[in-house]
Design a protein around this motif. Sequence first.
Motif, PDB file in Angstrom:
ATOM      1  N   SER A   1      19.413   8.200   6.515  1.00 35.17           N
ATOM      2  CA  SER A   1      19.185   7.900   5.092  1.00 35.17           C
ATOM      3  C   SER A   1      17.696   7.910   4.716  1.00 35.17           C
ATOM      4  CB  SER A   1      19.808   6.544   4.738  1.00 35.17           C
ATOM      5  OG  SER A   1      19.094   5.516   5.385  1.00 35.17           O
ATOM      6  N   MET A   2      16.799   8.104   5.700  1.00 30.28           N
ATOM      7  CA  MET A   2      15.357   8.105   5.407  1.00 30.28           C
ATOM      8  C   MET A   2      14.935   9.436   4.795  1.00 30.28           C
ATOM      9  SD  MET A   2      14.854   5.083   6.344  1.00 30.28           S
ATOM     10  CE  MET A   2      13.106   4.960   6.063  1.00 30.28           C
ATOM     11  N   THR A   3      14.138   9.340   3.731  1.00 32.85           N
ATOM     12  CA  THR A   3      13.715  10.572   3.035  1.00 32.85           C
ATOM     13  C   THR A   3      12.207  10.799   3.133  1.00 32.85           C
ATOM     14  OG1 THR A   3      13.572   9.263   1.018  1.00 32.85           O
ATOM     15  CG2 THR A   3      15.613  10.497   1.360  1.00 32.85           C
ATOM     16  N   VAL A   4      11.485   9.879   3.799  1.00 32.90           N
ATOM     17  CA  VAL A   4      10.023  10.024   3.954  1.00 32.90           C
ATOM     18  C   VAL A   4       9.666   9.836   5.430  1.00 32.90           C
ATOM     19  CG1 VAL A   4       9.537   9.162   1.617  1.00 32.90           C
ATOM     20  CG2 VAL A   4       9.648   7.536   3.530  1.00 32.90           C
ATOM     21  N   PRO A   5       8.432  10.256   5.845  1.00 34.05           N
ATOM     22  CA  PRO A   5       8.031  10.040   7.242  1.00 34.05           C
ATOM     23  C   PRO A   5       8.172   8.560   7.618  1.00 34.05           C
ATOM     24  CG  PRO A   5       6.423  11.407   6.096  1.00 34.05           C
ATOM     25  CD  PRO A   5       7.381  10.919   5.048  1.00 34.05           C
ATOM     26  N   THR A   6       8.700   8.317   8.799  1.00 29.34           N
ATOM     27  CA  THR A   6       9.104   6.955   9.165  1.00 29.34           C
ATOM     28  C   THR A   6       8.465   6.487  10.470  1.00 29.34           C
ATOM     29  OG1 THR A   6      11.222   7.288   8.035  1.00 29.34           O
ATOM     30  CG2 THR A   6      11.151   5.526   9.673  1.00 29.34           C
TER      31      THR A   6
ATOM     32  N   LEU B   1      -0.158   2.334  11.786  1.00 27.84           N
ATOM     33  CA  LEU B   1       0.268   3.720  12.020  1.00 27.84           C
ATOM     34  C   LEU B   1       0.808   4.421  10.773  1.00 27.84           C
ATOM     35  CD1 LEU B   1       2.162   3.251  15.437  1.00 27.84           C
ATOM     36  CD2 LEU B   1      -0.108   4.245  15.100  1.00 27.84           C
ATOM     37  N   SER B   2       1.057   3.647   9.708  1.00 30.59           N
ATOM     38  CA  SER B   2       1.670   4.252   8.521  1.00 30.59           C
ATOM     39  C   SER B   2       0.627   4.583   7.459  1.00 30.59           C
ATOM     40  CB  SER B   2       2.723   3.307   7.939  1.00 30.59           C
ATOM     41  OG  SER B   2       2.119   2.066   7.614  1.00 30.59           O
ATOM     42  N   GLU B   3       0.983   5.585   6.628  1.00 31.92           N
ATOM     43  CA  GLU B   3       0.098   5.982   5.524  1.00 31.92           C
ATOM     44  C   GLU B   3       0.882   5.916   4.226  1.00 31.92           C
ATOM     45  OE1 GLU B   3      -2.105   9.747   7.271  1.00 31.92           O
ATOM     46  OE2 GLU B   3       0.030   9.777   7.734  1.00 31.92           O
ATOM     47  N   LYS B   4       0.172   6.054   3.116  1.00 30.27           N
ATOM     48  CA  LYS B   4       0.823   6.037   1.793  1.00 30.27           C
ATOM     49  C   LYS B   4       2.034   6.962   1.775  1.00 30.27           C
ATOM     50  CE  LYS B   4      -2.618   4.554  -1.460  1.00 30.27           C
ATOM     51  NZ  LYS B   4      -3.954   4.809  -1.868  1.00 30.27           N
ATOM     52  N   GLY B   5       3.151   6.465   1.221  1.00 30.09           N
ATOM     53  CA  GLY B   5       4.338   7.311   1.097  1.00 30.09           C
ATOM     54  C   GLY B   5       5.265   7.245   2.298  1.00 30.09           C
ATOM     55  N   ASP B   6       4.837   6.581   3.392  1.00 32.42           N
ATOM     56  CA  ASP B   6       5.688   6.447   4.585  1.00 32.42           C
ATOM     57  C   ASP B   6       6.651   5.266   4.425  1.00 32.42           C
ATOM     58  OD1 ASP B   6       4.251   8.486   5.692  1.00 32.42           O
ATOM     59  OD2 ASP B   6       3.192   7.262   7.186  1.00 32.42           O
ATOM     60  N   ALA B   7       7.531   5.137   5.410  1.00 37.21           N
ATOM     61  CA  ALA B   7       8.382   3.947   5.500  1.00 37.21           C
ATOM     62  C   ALA B   7       8.259   3.369   6.899  1.00 37.21           C
ATOM     63  CB  ALA B   7       9.828   4.315   5.213  1.00 37.21           C
ATOM     64  N   VAL B   8       8.411   2.055   7.002  1.00 29.08           N
ATOM     65  CA  VAL B   8       8.495   1.379   8.300  1.00 29.08           C
ATOM     66  C   VAL B   8       9.908   0.833   8.408  1.00 29.08           C
ATOM     67  CG1 VAL B   8       7.702  -0.581   9.679  1.00 29.08           C
ATOM     68  CG2 VAL B   8       6.047   0.803   8.387  1.00 29.08           C
ATOM     69  N   LEU B   9      10.630   1.298   9.434  1.00 26.11           N
ATOM     70  CA  LEU B   9      12.050   0.946   9.573  1.00 26.11           C
ATOM     71  C   LEU B   9      12.291   0.167  10.858  1.00 26.11           C
ATOM     72  CD1 LEU B   9      15.143   1.397   8.876  1.00 26.11           C
ATOM     73  CD2 LEU B   9      14.978   3.478  10.254  1.00 26.11           C
ATOM     74  N   LEU B  10      12.758  -1.078  10.710  1.00 25.45           N
ATOM     75  CA  LEU B  10      13.254  -1.825  11.872  1.00 25.45           C
ATOM     76  C   LEU B  10      14.749  -1.507  11.980  1.00 25.45           C
ATOM     77  CD1 LEU B  10      13.159  -4.143  14.060  1.00 25.45           C
ATOM     78  CD2 LEU B  10      13.899  -5.671  12.231  1.00 25.45           C
ATOM     79  N   SER B  11      15.113  -0.686  12.960  1.00 24.95           N
ATOM     80  CA  SER B  11      16.524  -0.363  13.200  1.00 24.95           C
ATOM     81  C   SER B  11      16.693  -0.253  14.709  1.00 24.95           C
ATOM     82  CB  SER B  11      16.896   0.952  12.493  1.00 24.95           C
ATOM     83  OG  SER B  11      18.282   1.150  12.548  1.00 24.95           O
ATOM     84  N   PRO B  12      16.919  -1.398  15.373  1.00 26.77           N
ATOM     85  CA  PRO B  12      16.680  -1.511  16.817  1.00 26.77           C
ATOM     86  C   PRO B  12      17.633  -0.745  17.738  1.00 26.77           C
ATOM     87  CG  PRO B  12      16.598  -3.639  15.729  1.00 26.77           C
ATOM     88  CD  PRO B  12      17.210  -2.689  14.759  1.00 26.77           C
TER      89      PRO B  12
ATOM     90  N   GLN C   1       0.837  -1.213   0.000  1.00 29.50           N
ATOM     91  CA  GLN C   1       0.000   0.000   0.000  1.00 29.50           C
ATOM     92  C   GLN C   1       0.871   1.262   0.000  1.00 29.50           C
ATOM     93  OE1 GLN C   1      -2.056  -1.257   3.439  1.00 29.50           O
ATOM     94  NE2 GLN C   1      -3.830  -2.049   2.340  1.00 29.50           N
ATOM     95  N   ASN C   2       1.905   1.199  -0.830  1.00 31.80           N
ATOM     96  CA  ASN C   2       2.836   2.325  -0.990  1.00 31.80           C
ATOM     97  C   ASN C   2       3.591   2.707   0.293  1.00 31.80           C
ATOM     98  OD1 ASN C   2       4.137   3.878  -2.839  1.00 31.80           O
ATOM     99  ND2 ASN C   2       2.719   5.589  -2.719  1.00 31.80           N
ATOM    100  N   VAL C   3       3.747   1.732   1.195  1.00 31.16           N
ATOM    101  CA  VAL C   3       4.601   1.925   2.382  1.00 31.16           C
ATOM    102  C   VAL C   3       5.807   0.984   2.230  1.00 31.16           C
ATOM    103  CG1 VAL C   3       4.784   1.632   4.887  1.00 31.16           C
ATOM    104  CG2 VAL C   3       2.683   2.574   3.883  1.00 31.16           C
ATOM    105  N   GLN C   4       7.003   1.539   2.325  1.00 34.49           N
ATOM    106  CA  GLN C   4       8.216   0.728   2.175  1.00 34.49           C
ATOM    107  C   GLN C   4       8.649   0.163   3.532  1.00 34.49           C
ATOM    108  OE1 GLN C   4      10.420   0.139  -0.860  1.00 34.49           O
ATOM    109  NE2 GLN C   4      10.816  -1.461   0.644  1.00 34.49           N
TER     110      GLN C   4
END
Length: 444
Positions: free
Chosen positions: A339-344, A408-419, A317-320
């Motif tokens: 390195s993130m360029t979109v809301p995360t 919690l994410s919307e189109k254009g966001d990213a979900v980052l696992l970086s613990p 759904q356009n979430v990376q």
Amino acid sequence: MARLVVLGGGESGVGTAILGKKQGYDVFVSDFGKIKENYKEVLTNNEIAWEDEMHTEALILNADVVMKSPGIGDKVTIVKKLNEKNIPVISEIEFASEFTNATIVGITGSNGKTTTTMLTYHVLQSAGLNVGLGGNIGKSFAWQVADEQFDVYVLELSSFQLDGCFTFRPHIAIITNISPDHLDRYDYKYENYIASKFRITMNQTESDFLIYDDDDEAIAGWFQQHTTKAQKIPFSISKKLDFGATINDKTMKINTKDEEFTMDTSHLALEGKHNIKNAMAAASVAQLLKIRKQTIRESLSNFQGVEHRLEKVLKIQNVQYINDSKATNVNAAFFALDSMTVPTVWIVGGVDKGNDYSELMSLVREKVKAIICLGVDNKKIIDAFGNVVDIMVEVESMTDAVRTAQHLSEKGDAVLLSPACASFDLFENYEDRGRQFKQAVQNL
């Protein structure tokens, strides 16, 4: 017959046992935990005595030399007893290096060492060199020295492995950077950890090379008080250097001895400032080993990257969704967030090794819309960022973390696992954590 006792029956321990046996030692392997079935089989087939779930002192304290696996700390009772008896306790790297004449490239640092190691290996392999990959990664170095005939080894070295080195001398050493990590093993003294990293160069001579990050404060601080005999090859993305690696506009430029190498950084396979540095280090090694410039350029542009390190999993759904499970300290998480360029939506947490989260504050303010705490104890993270982000959620499983992130994410966001933490509270290791993340994403 000299007696070799190996503490720890994992990859490095079993590899050392096999090499020791081949070199004529009387070998005994002892593991306080459980040895995996496949390793038990290897030991038994090679007629090597072993025990697990205990340490029989009578069979250990009669050693001439002991190889200690990197995961075992110096404060463990059996190690203290060995030290009291002045029995040498060394690492697999120290033991194995005595039995090979291969050219060794040793790579250490708090972050970027796996990527730099894999990248260097990829360049040398692409050039047709007969090269092995080992150390903190892949097949045990000792096992390869026993079974293979490589001309060059590219070794990723942790500070724990270097702590057990006394005569080890890589022809080319790299220190990618130094930031506070594993301080629980260094009496919470940063200078002890820094000194540990610099053991990589302690036996180098004028004919050897030390490649290092010239932008790094801890490295600069060490050089103000100490010297190395090795020829120094610095790299920097902020300074203009006459010698070593530097960047001019978009061109990476490396000067070593009489050679100059240039490459357009937009052709690098890996994104991000930190990866320009990793590429500079790998290309410097290739220059020193006289590899064709065209081969270096091609290899740096077609490299596939490292699993669990800013690995793009899926777009849903356009979430990376991005798996950076290998970020086991704050500095690694810094690179990821940078390195993130979109809301995360940031999934963070685990076993804290004395982390200071303050250096992440400005990045979190700028990039992070929600934080998901995935750990048994999240108090420090909540205290640090509770007032900085609007949404903070605590979860206890990877499935919950990923489902919550999707919510919690919307189109254009990213979900980052970086613990930014170790994984041992809920997972076997960072690989297990990363695989569970990828599985949970695929199940959405």
